[in-house]
Scaffold this active site. Structure first.
Site, PDB file in Angstrom:
ATOM      1  N   GLY A 288       0.857  -1.185   0.000  1.00  0.00           N
ATOM      2  CA  GLY A 288       0.000   0.000   0.000  1.00  0.00           C
ATOM      3  C   GLY A 288       0.889   1.229   0.000  1.00  0.00           C
ATOM      4  CB  CYS A 354     -10.332  21.284  20.704  1.00  0.00           C
ATOM      5  SG  CYS A 354     -10.842  22.879  20.078  1.00  0.00           S
TER       6      CYS A 354
HETATM    7  C1  PLP Z   1      -2.261  -2.750   5.822  1.00  0.00           C
HETATM    8  C2  PLP Z   1      -2.006  -4.043   5.163  1.00  0.00           C
HETATM    9  C3  PLP Z   1      -1.209  -4.100   4.025  1.00  0.00           C
HETATM   10  C4  PLP Z   1      -0.517  -2.893   3.440  1.00  0.00           C
HETATM   11  O1  PLP Z   1       0.514  -2.427   4.250  1.00  0.00           O
HETATM   12  P1  PLP Z   1       1.522  -1.290   3.704  1.00  0.00           P
HETATM   13  O2  PLP Z   1       2.409  -1.037   4.846  1.00  0.00           O
HETATM   14  O3  PLP Z   1       0.678  -0.118   3.344  1.00  0.00           O
HETATM   15  O4  PLP Z   1       2.224  -1.859   2.530  1.00  0.00           O
HETATM   16  C5  PLP Z   1      -1.048  -5.318   3.419  1.00  0.00           C
HETATM   17  N1  PLP Z   1      -1.634  -6.444   3.899  1.00  0.00           N
HETATM   18  C6  PLP Z   1      -2.394  -6.425   5.005  1.00  0.00           C
HETATM   19  C7  PLP Z   1      -3.011  -7.686   5.485  1.00  0.00           C
HETATM   20  C8  PLP Z   1      -2.606  -5.234   5.672  1.00  0.00           C
HETATM   21  O5  PLP Z   1      -3.350  -5.223   6.784  1.00  0.00           O
END
Ligand code: PLP
Length: 421
Positions: A288, A354
């Site tokens: 991600g 706040c």
């Molecule tokens: C959040 C998540 C990702 C992505 O993580 P990044 O650090 O954004 O690459 C991938 N797999 C699972 C199961 C996640 O919970």
């Protein structure tokens, strides 16, 4: 942030003049670049291909940024999706991502969400990444009702401790995520779980913002060991997401390149799995942050200055409800003035919320900032808008995209507080 540069004292992001955009649009806003997003995805995918991995599948983690237009771009590049809710499944499919490229993670999948995923296509989604035995039972039951066979992958808890913030670490015994090896192997002996489910993969995801790959390597070795022990004809091994980015200059040195990361994955799989088995499961990734963090910035306007003895506060119109990482994790994000000047005044950049934690940076050196000046919070493409809220009954910010042709497109309108009910 290397994607930002000054020309004639004016700050540009991906060749777009930020002050011009900030004068024309309602601040604060997120600004993304299609070019950077595309490059990040392609670098990742072709990095996997070039390292020698066969038929890799990159499943973008929607929770990092579920903007429809950005997903549409990723879908057109061939991306799959890692989703954690029915809402994300709907969004991914609407953006044009095929259910055959969707993996469903998360410890709390509901019956409604499971049924939705099973109905997503003739064969359902690519994989349910199962996090408990009770979940497996429920999926099997739902599939039975629908006269389908669910595609199951166990998320292994590899019991490793990555070096990252404790809130974004997920691969140890005390964490709610994944299943221990013994529980996975035990479940295979119980036919009742498998009447309408089929084991097609195994996954790990040990945490986020990983810069040191030692724990990643350990986790993949463990993944391979358990995969071999299952003796199941697995179609894929899912190595998760989590690869970090350099938010702070100190992290630039430590940052693993895509080719280093892919070589590590390839070599580890070769040694620990392919050398010991006839099977050739493909590799699935769930990135991600690495894809989208650097494809976005957050632009804010200075509302006013406030001096309390030795403390100089610069109050901006963006708040922790728009971008939570600094207040939630104490995360560092660079702050860059849109008008270039001598950065010599230490100040605290704070929002209107706040809460004392509504602070984007303490003791940052800034030029003199006046009411109406603009400031950029860097590297905010991931876990930005998606973690935002209406706290303090504030409307959600605008999202803009710099398209391939450098045309600016509104990809999500600002929400006014008048729309809140
Ligand atoms: C959040 C998540 C990702 C992505 O993580 P990044 O650090 O954004 O690459 C991938 N797999 C699972 C199961 C996640 O919970």
């Amino acid at each position: 942030m290397k994607e930002l540069d000054y020309k004639n004292k004016k700050l540009f992001f991906n060749h777009s003049d930020i002050s011009e955009l900030a004068k024309k649009n309602k601040t604060p806003f997120f600004l993304y670049s299609e070019e950077i997003l595309t490059k990040n995805y392609s670098d990742f995918f072709y990095g996997a291909v070039n390292s020698g991995l066969i038929n890799p599948l990159v499943c973008f983690a929607l929770k990092s940024n579920p903007n429809k237009e950005l997903l549409h771009i990723l879908a057109s590049l061939g991306s799959g999706a890692d989703i954690v809710s029915g809402g994300e499944l709907k969004r991914a499919m609407e953006a044009g991502i095929s259910p055959e490229k969707i993996v469903f993670s998360g410890v709390g999948k509901t019956e409604e969400e499971i049924i939705f995923a099973l109905k997503a296509s003739k064969t359902g989604i690519f994989s349910f990444n199962v996090e408990s035995i009770e979940e497996l039972e429920l999926i099997n039951q739902c599939a039975k009702k629908l006269k389908k066979k669910a595609r199951i992958c166990f998320r292994l808890n590899p019991v490793v401790q990555p070096k990252t913030h404790k809130y974004i670490s997920t691969g140890n015994k005390t964490h709610k995520f994944g299943l221990l090896e013994a529980d996975i192997l035990d479940s295979l002996h119980h036919k009742k779980y498998w009447t309408h489910s089929r084991l097609v993969g195994l996954s790990v995801h040990i945490g986020s913002q990983l810069l040191d790959l030692k724990a990643t390597k350990k986790a993949i070795i463990k993944l391979c060991d358990v995969a071999l022990s299952t003796k199941a004809p697995l179609e894929f091994l899912d190595v998760g997401g989590g690869l970090g980015v350099d938010y702070h200059p100190d992290e630039t040195q430590k940052l693993p390149s895509i080719s280093e990361y892919m070589s590590l994955v390839n070599e580890t799989l070769n040694k620990s799995f392919y050398a010991k088995s006839e099977l050739r499961p493909r590799v699935v990734f769930e990135p991600g942050r690495r894809i989208v963090a650097k494809a976005g910035i957050f632009v804010m306007k200075v509302l006013r200055n406030k001096i309390s003895e030795n403390n100089h506060f610069v109050i901006v119109d963006g708040g922790m409800n728009d971008f939570m990482r600094p207040s939630l994790y104490g995360a560092f994000h660079d702050l860059v003035p849109v008008k270039e000047g001598k950065s010599e005044n230490p100040c605290h950049i704070v929002g209107p919320i706040c809460e004392t934690s509504d602070c984007f940076g303490s003791n940052r050196l800034m030029p003199i900032l006046n009411t109406g000046d603009f400031l950029v919070l860097c590297d905010t493409g991931a876990y930005g808008y998606s973690m935002g809220s209406n706290y303090n009954l504030r409307g959600r910010p605008l999202e803009l995209l710099i398209g391939k042709n450098k045309k600016i497109k509104v990809i999500n309108k600002a929400q006014s507080y008048l729309e809140l009910s």
